[in-house]
Scaffold this motif. Structure first.
Motif, PDB file in Angstrom:
ATOM      1  N   LYS A  96     -39.250 -21.072  24.050  1.00 23.27           N
ATOM      2  CA  LYS A  96     -39.702 -21.222  25.727  1.00 23.27           C
ATOM      3  C   LYS A  96     -39.113 -21.238  26.554  1.00 23.27           C
ATOM      4  N   VAL A  97     -38.136 -22.385  26.752  1.00 24.92           N
ATOM      5  CA  VAL A  97     -37.350 -23.454  27.233  1.00 24.92           C
ATOM      6  C   VAL A  97     -36.725 -22.474  28.509  1.00 24.92           C
ATOM      7  N   GLU A  98     -36.567 -22.951  29.514  1.00 24.58           N
ATOM      8  CA  GLU A  98     -35.915 -22.363  30.534  1.00 24.58           C
ATOM      9  C   GLU A  98     -34.483 -22.290  29.851  1.00 24.58           C
ATOM     10  N   TRP A  99     -33.854 -21.018  30.454  1.00 26.02           N
ATOM     11  CA  TRP A  99     -32.326 -20.794  29.624  1.00 26.02           C
ATOM     12  C   TRP A  99     -31.440 -22.019  30.786  1.00 26.02           C
ATOM     13  N   GLN A 100     -31.696 -22.149  32.298  1.00 27.26           N
ATOM     14  CA  GLN A 100     -31.288 -22.800  33.274  1.00 27.26           C
ATOM     15  C   GLN A 100     -31.329 -24.429  33.022  1.00 27.26           C
ATOM     16  N   ASP A 101     -32.247 -24.873  31.616  1.00 23.90           N
ATOM     17  CA  ASP A 101     -32.426 -26.114  31.663  1.00 23.90           C
ATOM     18  C   ASP A 101     -31.315 -26.288  30.171  1.00 23.90           C
TER      19      ASP A 101
END
Ligand code: 8X3
Length: 255
Positions: A96-101
């Protein structure tokens, strides 16, 4: 006597700031790197040592290299490099994580650390003198839910430190990986939870976390070791924390 020089990244707050105060009390002149120039200026005012301020994002590699290469002569020889800048973003699971993070964590915690090390190391080797202190994390040693790339980036720091030691054998250049657990009084959780102060407060509620000063004390000890002593890695947790086992998921119909 010529003052020794230390370069500290992420110097504007938390561990970096505490390390700057500790090293200034040991008589180091300081190259202070952070994005927020006004915070660096405040810190410089509070320190009783010559400082060179390098207001720069550590992931802006070209800018960092340019600013570093034009530092004043008095700050030319770097005796201690403290690679402290780093961050965790979010606690979402990997699906679910944001790729950018993930990208930002890898760029800051791994690439920027490697880049600056590569900038500083040749002169250390040439002078046959220097100490690099990397800030790892217990998240690099123990997995936890939501740790995903943050933990992996800190495992990189540990292995990179170990491989640097392998490359540097035969020189007097030393590399230490400091591996703290839960530390309060920093911006770490505020950044991780994007300013959600309820989430931040929940992390530190009803427990006594480490403080930046605890880690600064350790840095003071590491830099004070004689040159023939290399502290490879130091794992430090608050007494209220322990690596406490593996997770087991039980289904509701498990007898
Ligand atoms: C900080 C330690 O456990 O919050 O690097 O990831 S933890």
């Amino acid at each position: 006597m010529k003052l020794r020089t230390a370069l500290i990244t992420g110097a504007s707050a938390g561990l970096g700031r505490a390390a700057a105060v500790a090293l200034s009390s040991l008589g180091y002149r300081l190259i202070l790197v952070a994005r927020r120039e006004e915070k660096l200026r405040e810190l410089e005012q509070a320190l009783d040592t010559p400082c060179h301020l390098l207001a720069c994002d550590v992931t802006d590699y070209e800018n960092l290299a340019r600013k570093l290469s034009t530092r004043p002569e008095d700050f030319y020889d770097i005796d201690v490099l403290i690679n402290n800048a780093g961050l965790a973003l979010g606690l979402a699971t990997a699906d679910k994580v944001e790729w950018q993070d993930w990208q930002t964590m890898i760029e800051t915690n791994c690439l920027a650390l490697a880049f600056l090390t590569r900038q500083v190391l040749p002169a250390m080797v040439e002078r046959n003198h220097g100490l690099i202190i990397n800030l790892g994390s217990t998240a690099g040693n123990y997995a936890y839910k939501g740790g995903n790339v943050y933990g992996a980036s800190k495992a990189f720091v540990d292995h990179f430190s170990m491989n640097l030691r392998a490359d540097l054998i035969g020189t007097k250049v030393r590399v230490t990986n400091l591996v703290p657990g839960l530390i309060g009084e920093t911006e770490f959780s505020k950044v991780r939870f994007q300013g959600d102060m309820d989430a931040v407060d929940a992390v530190y509620a009803n427990c006594e976390a480490l403080t930046p000063q605890d880690i600064a004390n350790t840095i003071e000890w590491v830099v004070s070791q004689p040159q023939h002593v290399n502290i490879n890695r130091l794992e430090i947790m608050p007494t209220c924390q322990a690596p406490a086992g593996l997770a087991v998921h039980k289904t509701s119909d498990t007898p």
